[in-house]
Design a protein around this motif. Sequence first.
Motif, PDB file in Angstrom:
ATOM      1  N   ALA A  32       0.865  -1.176   0.000  1.00 30.28           N
ATOM      2  CA  ALA A  32       0.000   0.000   0.000  1.00 30.28           C
ATOM      3  C   ALA A  32       0.899   1.222   0.000  1.00 30.28           C
ATOM      4  O   ALA A  32       1.878   1.285   0.750  1.00 30.28           O
ATOM      5  CB  ALA A  32      -0.916   0.012   1.223  1.00 30.28           C
ATOM      6  N   CYS A  33       0.591   2.168  -0.859  1.00 31.17           N
ATOM      7  CA  CYS A  33       1.342   3.412  -0.941  1.00 31.17           C
ATOM      8  C   CYS A  33       0.421   4.550  -0.510  1.00 31.17           C
ATOM      9  O   CYS A  33      -0.705   4.642  -0.977  1.00 31.17           O
ATOM     10  CB  CYS A  33       1.812   3.662  -2.369  1.00 31.17           C
ATOM     11  N   GLY A  69      -3.138  -4.344  11.049  1.00 30.54           N
ATOM     12  CA  GLY A  69      -3.362  -5.259   9.943  1.00 30.54           C
ATOM     13  C   GLY A  69      -2.216  -6.213   9.671  1.00 30.54           C
ATOM     14  O   GLY A  69      -2.170  -6.856   8.631  1.00 30.54           O
ATOM     15  N   MET A  70      -1.260  -6.318  10.605  1.00 31.93           N
ATOM     16  CA  MET A  70      -0.124  -7.230  10.508  1.00 31.93           C
ATOM     17  C   MET A  70       0.796  -6.926   9.333  1.00 31.93           C
ATOM     18  O   MET A  70       1.435  -7.808   8.776  1.00 31.93           O
ATOM     19  CB  MET A  70      -0.598  -8.687  10.458  1.00 31.93           C
ATOM     20  N   ILE A  84       3.957  -2.927   3.517  1.00 33.27           N
ATOM     21  CA  ILE A  84       3.958  -4.220   2.834  1.00 33.27           C
ATOM     22  C   ILE A  84       3.386  -5.305   3.739  1.00 33.27           C
ATOM     23  O   ILE A  84       3.564  -5.249   4.961  1.00 33.27           O
ATOM     24  CB  ILE A  84       5.400  -4.563   2.377  1.00 33.27           C
ATOM     25  N   TRP A  85       2.678  -6.231   3.133  1.00 34.99           N
ATOM     26  CA  TRP A  85       2.095  -7.370   3.841  1.00 34.99           C
ATOM     27  C   TRP A  85       2.611  -8.658   3.226  1.00 34.99           C
ATOM     28  O   TRP A  85       2.781  -8.753   2.012  1.00 34.99           O
ATOM     29  CB  TRP A  85       0.565  -7.354   3.745  1.00 34.99           C
ATOM     30  N   ALA A  98      -4.373  -5.266   3.789  1.00 35.22           N
ATOM     31  CA  ALA A  98      -3.867  -4.021   3.207  1.00 35.22           C
ATOM     32  C   ALA A  98      -5.011  -3.084   2.841  1.00 35.22           C
ATOM     33  O   ALA A  98      -4.943  -1.874   3.096  1.00 35.22           O
ATOM     34  CB  ALA A  98      -3.013  -4.322   1.985  1.00 35.22           C
ATOM     35  N   VAL A  99      -6.060  -3.625   2.249  1.00 28.81           N
ATOM     36  CA  VAL A  99      -7.218  -2.792   1.889  1.00 28.81           C
ATOM     37  C   VAL A  99      -7.885  -2.253   3.149  1.00 28.81           C
ATOM     38  O   VAL A  99      -8.271  -1.076   3.200  1.00 28.81           O
ATOM     39  CB  VAL A  99      -8.210  -3.582   1.009  1.00 28.81           C
TER      40      VAL A  99
END
Length: 168
Positions: A32-33, A69-70, A84-85, A98-99
């Motif tokens: 995610a940016c 969100g880990m 990053i996930w 991520a969302v």
Amino acid sequence: ATVGVVERGSATTDPTLESRALGLGSRMCTVACFDLAGFHARAQSLSLDQLKEMHHRYIATIHEAVVVGMGLIDKVVGDRVLAIWNLPRRCARAEFRAVQAALAVTRVWSSTEGPGTATLDGPPTEDPEPCSAPFSDPSTRSAMEFGVGLRVGVASGMAIFGNMGSDV
């Protein structure tokens, strides 16, 4: 993962030779940016205290949403944040997490009552309890009140990871 290896002036490609030695691997991940639209122009008109407040609240909001969100914050460069996930540690439902983090940050920053009134909801079921935003002062300001907009992008795909460009 395919790694290009230079030996004695010739380039060879071997999918296993150097990748294990360098700890390289590949895995599906989600990034995610986050970016504040108008940040640089607006920063020039803010006092240092106002700029510090805005930047701190922005980064703290993203940090909490990503951690709940880990995910992992990989880079912060000015107002740009890359999270990053599923790298380096594995996590189930990386895309969903991520969302959820992106939506939580968007919800907090677009709240007309200010960031202190919104909450960051963690991913459902097996994950930790939802948590409140990292600040609780009701007089805090939203991105709109700071005169900036929030841009967020989420993408998933295969990534190569490990020690690249260095032997140490």
